[in-house]
Design an enzyme around this catalytic site. Structure first.
Site, PDB file in Angstrom:
ATOM      1  N   ASP A  15     -72.573 -53.939 -23.399  1.00  0.00           N
ATOM      2  CA  ASP A  15     -72.714 -52.961 -24.475  1.00  0.00           C
ATOM      3  C   ASP A  15     -73.385 -53.665 -25.647  1.00  0.00           C
ATOM      4  OD1 ASP A  15     -72.322 -51.230 -26.670  1.00  0.00           O
ATOM      5  OD2 ASP A  15     -70.487 -50.415 -25.822  1.00  0.00           O
ATOM      6  N   HIS A  36     -74.084 -48.846 -23.653  1.00  0.00           N
ATOM      7  CA  HIS A  36     -73.190 -48.177 -24.596  1.00  0.00           C
ATOM      8  C   HIS A  36     -73.066 -46.674 -24.361  1.00  0.00           C
ATOM      9  CE1 HIS A  36     -70.921 -47.432 -28.195  1.00  0.00           C
ATOM     10  NE2 HIS A  36     -71.841 -46.587 -28.631  1.00  0.00           N
ATOM     11  N   SER A  76     -67.862 -43.848 -28.503  1.00  0.00           N
ATOM     12  CA  SER A  76     -68.208 -44.669 -29.656  1.00  0.00           C
ATOM     13  C   SER A  76     -67.431 -44.215 -30.901  1.00  0.00           C
ATOM     14  CB  SER A  76     -69.723 -44.629 -29.874  1.00  0.00           C
ATOM     15  OG  SER A  76     -70.136 -45.618 -30.779  1.00  0.00           O
ATOM     16  N   MET A  77     -68.120 -43.798 -31.974  1.00  0.00           N
ATOM     17  CA  MET A  77     -67.399 -43.294 -33.140  1.00  0.00           C
ATOM     18  C   MET A  77     -66.578 -42.058 -32.788  1.00  0.00           C
ATOM     19  SD  MET A  77     -68.766 -41.775 -36.800  1.00  0.00           S
ATOM     20  CE  MET A  77     -69.163 -40.173 -36.089  1.00  0.00           C
ATOM     21  N   PHE A 126     -71.698 -41.799 -33.747  1.00  0.00           N
ATOM     22  CA  PHE A 126     -72.377 -41.941 -35.031  1.00  0.00           C
ATOM     23  C   PHE A 126     -73.888 -41.890 -34.839  1.00  0.00           C
ATOM     24  CE2 PHE A 126     -73.910 -44.886 -38.470  1.00  0.00           C
ATOM     25  CZ  PHE A 126     -73.611 -44.050 -39.537  1.00  0.00           C
TER      26      PHE A 126
END
Length: 253
Positions: free
Chosen positions: A195, A225, A94-95, A26
């Site tokens: 993270d 992250h 992630s996303m 994202f």
């Protein structure tokens, strides 16, 4: 809408045996996944990393998109890869991991396996929880990108978080969490020990609710992250190729 320099999709045509669809996160861009894509290309996989709608331009444009737009782009790319390759794996950060899980939930055995790095399926942060309420009156908030331990490395991502788009992501999280038991594909789950964007609970929820008989986990001790650009990137990349090759070997028996 002009695209940011370096935000172009990553494309490599390799073997017709294995295809890998890479999904960026994202407010990020394919630049975050390019080193991974280049590593996979050296393994002779066919690789695609599309630029998701609303990404790689401006956060304002991102606010005009919603999760079905991002997901629809990946569905199109997956369909194309499936025509080219005997087996298609989906990797996400992630996303990108959220969207990869949704593909696995929807497409079943058509997805040969998943590699997820710090996937997101929820957040306990107050600002994220309030996104749906704030979206009509607050266009943007502080940036989420750039969480990297390695000195001197910068993520190509927005300097603001589009709140309306974030609210849409939170709705996607709810759908993905609900359907996690549909995920039965082989799964490699990588998480960073530290993270600052995605809480550790996310990996726990994924691991506890999927029904993958082949579930492997790796902890990235020296990365934050954005693991694909961080100190443990070589480990992540190596483990991902080992995972794909082992899954393919089992399938050939």
């Amino acid at each position: 809408m002009p695209v940011l320099a370096g935000a172009d999709p990553f494309v490599h045509d390799g073997s017709r045996e294995v295809g890998v669809l890479l999904c960026h996160g994202f407010t990020s861009t394919p630049a975050t996944m390019r080193p991974w894509g280049e590593y996979l290309a050296k393994a002779d996989y066919t690789v695609r990393c599309p630029r998701l709608p609303g990404h790689g331009t401006t956060w304002r444009e991102c606010n005009r998109t919603r999760w079905p737009d991002w997901y629809g782009r990946l569905r199109e790319e997956f369909a194309d890869l499936s025509q080219r390759c005997a087996a298609v794996f989906v990797f996400g950060l992630s996303m990108g991991g959220t969207l990869a899980l949704r593909l696995a939930e929807d497409l079943g055995d058509a997805v040969a396996g998943l590699v997820l790095a710090n996937p997101s399926v929820l957040s306990r942060r107050l600002d994220v929880k309030l996104a749906t309420l704030l979206a009509p009156v607050l266009p943007s908030a502080r940036a989420l990108g750039g969480d990297i331990a390695k000195p001197g490395v910068v993520e190509l991502a927005y300097d603001r978080t589009p709140v309306r788009a974030l609210a849409s992501l939170s709705r996607l999280w709810a759908l993905v969490r609900r359907d996690l038991p549909k995920v039965t594909q082989p799964l490699l789950l990588a998480r960073s020990a530290v993270d600052h964007v995605v809480e550790p609970l996310n990996a726990t929820v994924v691991a506890s609710n999927v029904r993958s008989e082949d579930l492997r986990e790796v902890v990235l001790h020296n990365s934050y992250h954005v693991a694909t650009l961080d100190n443990d990137a070589p480990l992540l990349f190596q483990r991902s190729v080992e995972f794909v090759d082992s899954v393919r070997q089992v399938g050939a028996r």
